[in-house]
Design an enzyme around this catalytic site. Structure first.
Site, short mmCIF file in Angstrom:
data_model
loop_
_atom_site.label_atom_id
_atom_site.label_comp_id
_atom_site.label_asym_id
_atom_site.label_seq_id
_atom_site.Cartn_x
_atom_site.Cartn_y
_atom_site.Cartn_z
N SER A 1 98.80 16.59 8.68
CA SER A 1 97.93 16.11 9.76
C SER A 1 96.91 15.09 9.24
CB SER A 1 97.24 17.26 10.49
OG SER A 1 96.27 17.86 9.68
N ASN A 2 96.41 15.28 8.01
CA ASN A 2 95.52 14.27 7.42
C ASN A 2 96.30 13.00 7.07
OD1 ASN A 2 92.61 14.80 7.15
ND2 ASN A 2 93.31 16.72 6.24
N MET B 1 99.12 21.00 -2.71
CA MET B 1 98.86 22.32 -3.30
C MET B 1 99.31 22.43 -4.77
SD MET B 1 97.34 23.44 -0.75
CE MET B 1 96.99 25.15 -1.06
N LEU C 1 96.58 18.69 -10.49
CA LEU C 1 97.02 17.61 -11.38
C LEU C 1 96.37 17.79 -12.75
CD1 LEU C 1 96.63 14.74 -8.77
CD2 LEU C 1 98.80 15.68 -9.60
N ASN D 1 90.18 13.46 -2.68
CA ASN D 1 90.70 14.71 -2.11
C ASN D 1 89.84 15.10 -0.92
OD1 ASN D 1 92.29 17.12 -1.96
ND2 ASN D 1 90.63 18.23 -2.93
N HIS E 1 88.62 18.50 1.16
CA HIS E 1 88.56 19.95 0.97
C HIS E 1 87.87 20.60 2.17
CE1 HIS E 1 88.55 23.67 -1.29
NE2 HIS E 1 87.29 23.85 -0.93
N ASP F 1 88.01 20.92 -7.45
CA ASP F 1 87.08 20.66 -6.34
C ASP F 1 85.64 20.41 -6.83
OD1 ASP F 1 89.16 20.97 -4.50
OD2 ASP F 1 88.84 23.12 -4.37
N GLU G 1 88.03 16.70 9.55
CA GLU G 1 88.70 16.12 8.38
C GLU G 1 89.34 14.79 8.74
OE1 GLU G 1 91.43 18.64 6.23
OE2 GLU G 1 90.13 20.37 6.46
#
Length: 193
Positions: free
Chosen positions: A21-22, A95, A98, A112, A114, A150, A179
């Protein structure tokens, strides 16, 4: 900061694992004249990721990688990014974590999104954890990726009120709507647009 030269759009890759969706929101944004990015590659660790269909519909190259041999795969991805002249990566519900080596090769160019107000609730199950702790607010954060989970420099955040009737699912839906707005705004911000 990523520098935008002239009016040429920077090539970006979006990494996904799920519904995308993003990704959908970023594709829509990338097609706008004021957008500093074009999405040239979609990378997934999940061959069943629904978001891959968005790539097909929008004629964007898609690649699926099995992360069992992580370092070998990351080198292959780096090679593919170079081949496609990708200068920026947007993680959107990806998910996999890295490696430091991968992040260092793309330093300052990996974003990213979050679903919490970082530094609170890094990692998974953010909505349930916010509810369990009787938080009054939740939200989402777009940040640069560094080698700690994060923990990279925050670009933008959006705060939303948690109501007494919220469940983890209703909160997730409310946060997701934000988001989709926050990711494009964050990209404009880092390009000083």
């Amino acid at each position: 900061m990523v520098k935008l030269t002239g009016y040429k759009k920077i090539k970006a890759a979006v990494f996904i694992s799920g519904n995308g969706s993003n990704l959908k929101s970023l594709i829509k944004f990338s097609k706008k004249k004021k957008s500093p990015i074009s999405i040239d590659l979609i990378i997934s660790n999940n061959p069943k990721a629904k978001g891959l269909k968005l790539g097909k519909i929008n004629k964007i190259k898609r690649k699926v990688y099995n992360f069992k041999k992580k370092y070998k795969i990351e080198n292959q991805i780096l090679s593919d990014l170079k081949e496609h002249k990708v200068k920026m990566i947007c993680l959107a519900g990806f998910m996999e974590i890295l490696s430091r080596n991968f992040i260092n090769k793309f330093k300052g160019k990996i974003l990213n999104i979050h679903p919490s107000l970082l530094p609170k609730y890094k990692g998974l199950n953010t909505h349930q954890r916010a509810l369990d702790n009787n938080e009054k607010y939740s939200g989402c954060t777009v940040h640069f990726v560094n080698s700690k989970l994060d923990s990279g420099k925050i670009i933008l955040q959006k705060k939303i009120k948690i109501t007494k009737n919220d469940t983890k699912n209703s909160l997730a839906r409310k946060v997701l709507i934000q988001e989709h707005k926050l990711y494009p705004r964050s990209i404009l911000k880092i390009f000083n647009l």
